[in-house]
Write an enzyme that holds these catalytic residues in place. Sequence first.
Site, PDB file in Angstrom:
ATOM      1  N   GLU A   1       0.898  -1.274   0.125  1.00  0.00           N
ATOM      2  CA  GLU A   1       0.113   0.300  -0.011  1.00  0.00           C
ATOM      3  C   GLU A   1       0.973   1.255  -0.019  1.00  0.00           C
ATOM      4  O   GLU A   1       0.349   2.240   0.182  1.00  0.00           O
ATOM      5  CB  GLU A   1      -0.979  -0.004   1.337  1.00  0.00           C
ATOM      6  CG  GLU A   1      -0.365  -0.236   2.532  1.00  0.00           C
ATOM      7  CD  GLU A   1      -1.261  -0.342   3.665  1.00  0.00           C
ATOM      8  OE1 GLU A   1      -1.912   0.596   3.969  1.00  0.00           O
ATOM      9  OE2 GLU A   1      -1.795  -1.432   4.181  1.00  0.00           O
TER      10      GLU A   1
ATOM     11  N   CYS B   1      -3.154  -4.295   4.358  1.00  0.00           N
ATOM     12  CA  CYS B   1      -2.098  -5.043   4.760  1.00  0.00           C
ATOM     13  C   CYS B   1      -2.326  -6.487   4.455  1.00  0.00           C
ATOM     14  O   CYS B   1      -1.505  -7.338   4.596  1.00  0.00           O
ATOM     15  CB  CYS B   1      -1.986  -5.181   6.428  1.00  0.00           C
ATOM     16  SG  CYS B   1      -1.764  -3.485   7.175  1.00  0.00           S
TER      17      CYS B   1
ATOM     18  N   THR C   1       3.061   3.353  16.027  1.00  0.00           N
ATOM     19  CA  THR C   1       2.841   2.234  15.163  1.00  0.00           C
ATOM     20  C   THR C   1       3.163   2.247  13.492  1.00  0.00           C
ATOM     21  O   THR C   1       2.832   1.543  12.702  1.00  0.00           O
ATOM     22  CB  THR C   1       1.386   1.719  15.067  1.00  0.00           C
ATOM     23  OG1 THR C   1       0.722   2.788  14.354  1.00  0.00           O
ATOM     24  CG2 THR C   1       0.862   1.701  16.465  1.00  0.00           C
TER      25      THR C   1
ATOM     26  N   SER D   1     -10.675   0.203  14.401  1.00  0.00           N
ATOM     27  CA  SER D   1      -9.848  -0.656  13.579  1.00  0.00           C
ATOM     28  C   SER D   1      -9.528  -1.806  14.545  1.00  0.00           C
ATOM     29  O   SER D   1      -9.446  -2.932  14.045  1.00  0.00           O
ATOM     30  CB  SER D   1      -8.586   0.122  12.979  1.00  0.00           C
ATOM     31  OG  SER D   1      -8.012  -0.677  12.137  1.00  0.00           O
TER      32      SER D   1
ATOM     33  N   HIS E   1      -1.004 -11.151  11.745  1.00  0.00           N
ATOM     34  CA  HIS E   1      -0.640  -9.892  11.444  1.00  0.00           C
ATOM     35  C   HIS E   1      -0.484  -8.777  12.531  1.00  0.00           C
ATOM     36  O   HIS E   1      -1.428  -8.869  13.161  1.00  0.00           O
ATOM     37  CB  HIS E   1      -1.646  -9.236  10.423  1.00  0.00           C
ATOM     38  CG  HIS E   1      -1.508  -7.837  10.223  1.00  0.00           C
ATOM     39  ND1 HIS E   1      -0.394  -7.321   9.501  1.00  0.00           N
ATOM     40  CD2 HIS E   1      -2.370  -6.902  10.408  1.00  0.00           C
ATOM     41  CE1 HIS E   1      -0.972  -6.031   9.358  1.00  0.00           C
ATOM     42  NE2 HIS E   1      -1.794  -5.662  10.202  1.00  0.00           N
TER      43      HIS E   1
ATOM     44  N   LYS F   1      -4.147  -9.292  21.817  1.00  0.00           N
ATOM     45  CA  LYS F   1      -5.566  -9.443  22.044  1.00  0.00           C
ATOM     46  C   LYS F   1      -6.319 -10.352  21.282  1.00  0.00           C
ATOM     47  O   LYS F   1      -7.061 -11.182  21.846  1.00  0.00           O
ATOM     48  CB  LYS F   1      -6.041  -8.033  21.737  1.00  0.00           C
ATOM     49  CG  LYS F   1      -5.222  -6.805  22.816  1.00  0.00           C
ATOM     50  CD  LYS F   1      -5.795  -5.461  22.293  1.00  0.00           C
ATOM     51  CE  LYS F   1      -5.361  -4.256  23.251  1.00  0.00           C
ATOM     52  NZ  LYS F   1      -6.005  -3.166  22.569  1.00  0.00           N
TER      53      LYS F   1
ATOM     54  N   ASN G   1       5.510  -1.715  12.290  1.00  0.00           N
ATOM     55  CA  ASN G   1       4.451  -1.907  11.314  1.00  0.00           C
ATOM     56  C   ASN G   1       5.313  -2.077   9.844  1.00  0.00           C
ATOM     57  O   ASN G   1       5.896  -1.036   9.631  1.00  0.00           O
ATOM     58  CB  ASN G   1       3.208  -1.004  11.528  1.00  0.00           C
ATOM     59  CG  ASN G   1       2.195  -1.380  10.764  1.00  0.00           C
ATOM     60  OD1 ASN G   1       2.009  -2.484  10.140  1.00  0.00           O
ATOM     61  ND2 ASN G   1       1.128  -0.572  10.827  1.00  0.00           N
TER      62      ASN G   1
ATOM     63  N   SER H   1      -7.020  -3.727   6.568  1.00  0.00           N
ATOM     64  CA  SER H   1      -8.170  -2.917   7.071  1.00  0.00           C
ATOM     65  C   SER H   1      -9.031  -2.482   5.749  1.00  0.00           C
ATOM     66  O   SER H   1      -8.513  -2.456   4.647  1.00  0.00           O
ATOM     67  CB  SER H   1      -7.345  -1.534   7.787  1.00  0.00           C
ATOM     68  OG  SER H   1      -7.095  -1.766   8.760  1.00  0.00           O
TER      69      SER H   1
END
Length: 389
Positions: A79, A111, A152, A201, A233, A242, A275, A308
């Site tokens: 991207e 991504c 990030t 997000s 990812h 998480k 990232n 995303s």
Amino acid sequence: MKVGIDKLHFATSHLYVDMAELAVARQAEPDKYLIGIGQSKMAVIPPSQDAVTLAANAAAPMLTAEDIAAIDLVVVGTESGIDNSKASAIYVAELLGLNRRVRTIEMKEACYAATAGIQLAQDHIRIHPDKKALVIGSDVARYGLNTPGEPTQGGGAVAMLISADPQVLALGTTTSLLSADVMDFWRPLYHTEALVDGKYSSNIYIDYFQDVFKDYLKTTHTRPETMTALVFHLPYTKMGLKALRSALPLVDDDQQKRWLAHFEHARQLNRQVGNLYTGSLYLSLLSQLLTDPQLQPGDQLGLFSYGSGAEGEFYTGELQPDYQLGLDAGLPQRLARRRRVSVAEYETLFNQQLQWQAEDQVVSVADDPHRFVLTGQKAEQRQYLDREA
């Protein structure tokens, strides 16, 4: 016939900024970055590197003359493209000296795009088992200075050689997919930095993981405990943790402890880079394979890819007997040798990126040690240099 990842190699900048130092400069508690988002260092991409040079620098060291002769498909997921028409894969193929009878394409979906490239490459190799495909996830993650997304950021490229009878990971043929028009992250053509609704997000990421993971288990009649580890990812490493925690209730206490232990290895290298959008899942995979001593040939790994906007996919791979032979074994040492820059230096380099304008531009490459570099722009064409040519 087994088809999958035969080799993996990674490239990033030779520079990084310390996240604790960045936190202090941004008047934040260091633990907000070190623990809250799970990052310790962030790659600083100089103006002499872009998605093309990062991709070429990732791929070149792992390719033999035999590989180069067999590659007839190059896919770059990014991207951070440099042209709205011409694929970055064409530049990469030229820099690598590939055969001209090669299909070169660029794929985009935030991504997720490198995963789409892998799925395409698998199908291609199943039809042409004597050929090989090169798939690269290459990006520079930019949100802007002093923005909520700044910690990030990062950048780099993961190059993967897809072949029959792969050394590293034999990929399954069944996947679970989910996509919908979600405005959690986007970058209009007139923006050089991404726009993001951070909390939204994060929630979408976890929702998509839960959906495709459970759908995969259901459609394939797979028990979750048969998977040795889950690889995610990682736009920042706390995000993957998480998501993993949301899956823990599906297995017993012993399996939960094993998954959590494996995850710490899977995020080890991402913590030091930050990232890299399309390459983030595959740097995590490389980190898992390089640093996890508990892995064994035959282990099943589950991979969650997310982009995303939004698209998610879950699929699996089986670790092969000689998997260590296909890995970028020198990566941890290269990361340790990077030069630390101050926050002020990082900010200067961030603002020195090649400008989106028609005028000729010159980029200094004197301090960049990489083989492939961006030297500037002439007559509205980017100028690349192979120092070994």
